[in-house]
Design a protein around this motif. Structure first.
Motif, PDB file in Angstrom:
ATOM      1  N   GLY A 170       0.799  -1.096  -0.210  1.00 26.89           N
ATOM      2  CA  GLY A 170       0.049   0.054   0.195  1.00 26.89           C
ATOM      3  C   GLY A 170       1.071   1.096  -0.032  1.00 26.89           C
ATOM      4  N   ALA A 171       2.017   1.270   0.763  1.00 26.76           N
ATOM      5  CA  ALA A 171       2.822   2.340   0.816  1.00 26.76           C
ATOM      6  C   ALA A 171       3.467   2.615  -0.585  1.00 26.76           C
ATOM      7  CB  ALA A 171       4.026   2.051   1.961  1.00 26.76           C
ATOM      8  N   GLY A 172       3.964   1.510  -1.110  1.00 30.28           N
ATOM      9  CA  GLY A 172       4.432   1.483  -2.520  1.00 30.28           C
ATOM     10  C   GLY A 172       3.363   2.070  -3.605  1.00 30.28           C
ATOM     11  N   LEU A 173       2.120   1.854  -3.445  1.00 21.48           N
ATOM     12  CA  LEU A 173       1.235   2.331  -4.455  1.00 21.48           C
ATOM     13  C   LEU A 173       1.126   3.886  -4.291  1.00 21.48           C
ATOM     14  CD1 LEU A 173      -1.071   1.946  -6.500  1.00 21.48           C
ATOM     15  CD2 LEU A 173      -2.579   1.307  -4.597  1.00 21.48           C
ATOM     16  N   GLY A 174       1.082   4.287  -2.927  1.00 20.04           N
ATOM     17  CA  GLY A 174       0.985   5.682  -2.847  1.00 20.04           C
ATOM     18  C   GLY A 174       2.125   6.536  -3.472  1.00 20.04           C
ATOM     19  N   ALA A 175       3.215   5.943  -3.146  1.00 18.17           N
ATOM     20  CA  ALA A 175       4.540   6.418  -3.684  1.00 18.17           C
ATOM     21  C   ALA A 175       4.583   6.400  -5.009  1.00 18.17           C
ATOM     22  CB  ALA A 175       5.725   5.873  -2.957  1.00 18.17           C
ATOM     23  N   VAL A 176       4.209   5.445  -5.786  1.00 18.01           N
ATOM     24  CA  VAL A 176       4.329   5.444  -7.225  1.00 18.01           C
ATOM     25  C   VAL A 176       3.373   6.472  -7.836  1.00 18.01           C
ATOM     26  CG1 VAL A 176       5.228   2.982  -7.309  1.00 18.01           C
ATOM     27  CG2 VAL A 176       2.807   3.331  -7.626  1.00 18.01           C
ATOM     28  N   LEU A 177       2.031   6.559  -7.206  1.00 14.29           N
ATOM     29  CA  LEU A 177       1.333   7.400  -7.826  1.00 14.29           C
ATOM     30  C   LEU A 177       1.668   8.677  -7.620  1.00 14.29           C
ATOM     31  CD1 LEU A 177      -2.102   6.029  -6.153  1.00 14.29           C
ATOM     32  CD2 LEU A 177      -1.675   6.276  -8.473  1.00 14.29           C
ATOM     33  N   GLY A 178       2.531   9.245  -6.707  1.00 11.53           N
ATOM     34  CA  GLY A 178       3.221  10.266  -6.265  1.00 11.53           C
ATOM     35  C   GLY A 178       4.119  10.587  -7.355  1.00 11.53           C
TER      36      GLY A 178
ATOM     37  N   ALA B 224       7.968   4.965   3.602  1.00  9.36           N
ATOM     38  CA  ALA B 224       7.821   6.301   2.714  1.00  9.36           C
ATOM     39  C   ALA B 224       9.274   6.790   2.395  1.00  9.36           C
ATOM     40  CB  ALA B 224       7.151   7.289   3.509  1.00  9.36           C
ATOM     41  N   ILE B 225      10.415   6.487   3.255  1.00  9.96           N
ATOM     42  CA  ILE B 225      11.919   7.294   2.831  1.00  9.96           C
ATOM     43  C   ILE B 225      12.683   6.353   2.160  1.00  9.96           C
ATOM     44  CG2 ILE B 225      11.574   8.920   4.844  1.00  9.96           C
ATOM     45  CD1 ILE B 225      13.612   7.195   6.156  1.00  9.96           C
ATOM     46  N   SER B 226      12.309   4.943   2.379  1.00  8.15           N
ATOM     47  CA  SER B 226      13.487   4.015   1.812  1.00  8.15           C
ATOM     48  C   SER B 226      12.963   3.226   0.925  1.00  8.15           C
ATOM     49  CB  SER B 226      13.893   2.947   2.982  1.00  8.15           C
ATOM     50  OG  SER B 226      12.612   2.196   3.241  1.00  8.15           O
ATOM     51  N   GLY B 227      11.563   3.203   0.431  1.00  9.04           N
ATOM     52  CA  GLY B 227      11.028   2.190  -0.472  1.00  9.04           C
ATOM     53  C   GLY B 227      10.883   1.129   0.087  1.00  9.04           C
ATOM     54  N   VAL B 228      10.426  -0.078  -0.657  1.00  9.32           N
ATOM     55  CA  VAL B 228      10.003  -1.310  -0.460  1.00  9.32           C
ATOM     56  C   VAL B 228      11.282  -1.921  -0.176  1.00  9.32           C
ATOM     57  CG1 VAL B 228       8.557  -3.263  -0.555  1.00  9.32           C
ATOM     58  CG2 VAL B 228       7.783  -0.989  -1.491  1.00  9.32           C
ATOM     59  N   ILE B 229      11.588  -2.607   1.161  1.00  7.33           N
ATOM     60  CA  ILE B 229      12.508  -3.431   1.411  1.00  7.33           C
ATOM     61  C   ILE B 229      12.054  -4.696   2.221  1.00  7.33           C
ATOM     62  CG2 ILE B 229      14.705  -3.715   2.626  1.00  7.33           C
ATOM     63  CD1 ILE B 229      15.058  -0.672   2.490  1.00  7.33           C
TER      64      ILE B 229
END
Length: 334
Positions: free
Chosen positions: A99-107, A253-258
């Motif tokens: 979910g965090a990844g989806l929000g970031a890629v939309l940004g 939010a600061i590191s990406g998906v790890i």
């Protein structure tokens, strides 16, 4: 190994990893010079020169970010595994990372600034878990752990499909490389302000886990036994899930998906201090921080180009996890 000894050794490992990491790079700084510069700055005396600029403007913020990311992911993994009484659970189980990844890629697709991308990633993780919890409550009243986990898998899969759609729609020369690199995890763009903005959210999320560590440990006995001991199981489960989700979303939010950190590190910590959550949580935090600092150092120094963190954690985590499984099987054999 005694818990106090194990925690002291892990703290020493984290300190050594941070000092070495701060000195490694194109501009090398000896470990003693790193310590001298940090002590000079801590005492209020000015630290000037190229080494101080590299150390305090670039290296130390990144080392601190790596430590925070590793500690948060490991703590969330330990909390999820204890809460669900399942050693294969990780922060991905409720779709937080996806979910965090989806929000970031939309940004990234919308061309937003970095701060807005991080904010969308943070909000995406929280929103995903809220949807998962709402879906589980609608299906079974929210009290069935299995339904909650299955809802997380479904929502995470949908978020993953949406990420794939965004990648198809993205500009292949500009946006797509940025999205791909972010999804693989990296701390190359971390600034001191990013770490300062993340620390409060991580602290707020870790506080309930530390405060309720005894009660979380009681949950490992089973819901009926925990209720018999006076634990409000439903409320405690909600608090732990919200806290673990908050710390995961904040660092993603600061590191990406790890991946793998939240799954593997609690198992390694369990070998040192045992399964009790009040001991497992601090051991996972220290070990996760040290592990991530070492992995980030390897990522930026092993090759001419920086290796994505998610690639390294998968390469390290896979064999280590197989070794842990084999060790468990040998212990279980008659």
């Amino acid at each position: 190994m005694r818990t106090a000894t194990a925690l002291a050794l892990l703290a020493l490992l984290l300190l050594l990893a941070a000092v070495v990491a701060a000195g490694v790079g194109p501009y090398r700084i000896a470990p003693l010079d790193v310590l001298a510069a940090v002590l000079r700055r801590a005492s209020g005396r000015p630290a000037e020169g190229p080494a101080a600029t590299v150390l305090f403007s670039i290296r130390l913020p990144r080392v601190l970010a790596a430590a925070v990311v590793g500690a948060a992911l490991a703590a969330a993994g330990a909390a999820y595994q204890s809460l669900f009484r399942n050693p294969l659970v990780s922060p991905d189980i409720l779709g937080v990372s996806t979910g965090a990844g989806l929000g970031a890629v939309l940004g990234i697709l919308l061309g937003l600034p970095v701060a807005a991308i991080q904010l969308l990633g943070f909000g995406g993780g929280l929103l995903t878990v809220a949807v998962v919890a709402g879906l589980a409550r609608a299906l079974r009243g929210g009290g069935d752990v299995l339904v909650l986990v299955l809802a997380g898998i479904v929502v995470g899969a949908l978020a993953g499909a949406a990420i794939s759609l965004v990648k198809v729609l993205a500009d292949p020369y500009d946006q797509l490389p940025a999205i791909t690199f972010w999804l693989l995890g990296s701390l190359s763009g971390v600034k001191p302000g990013d770490v300062a903005a993340t620390l409060p959210a991580v602290g707020i999320g870790l506080a309930p886990l530390l405060l309720f560590r005894w009660r979380v440990g009681v949950l490992s006995l089973g819901d009926d036994e925990a209720r018999a001991l006076g634990v409000d199981v439903a409320r405690l489960r909600l608090v732990v899930i919200a806290a673990a989700t908050l710390v995961t979303s904040a660092v993603v939010a600061i590191s990406g998906v790890i991946g793998w950190v939240g799954l593997m590190v609690p198992h390694m910590a369990r070998l040192l201090v045992g399964p009790r959550f009040d001991r497992l949580l601090p051991a996972s935090v220290l070990l996760g921080a040290a592990f991530m600092v070492m992995v980030d150092t390897l990522a930026r120094s092993a090759a001419r180009i920086e290796i994505p963190l998610g690639v390294l954690t998968a390469l390290i985590g896979g064999p280590v996890f197989v070794a842990l499984l084999a060790r468990g099987q040998r212990r279980a054999a008659p």
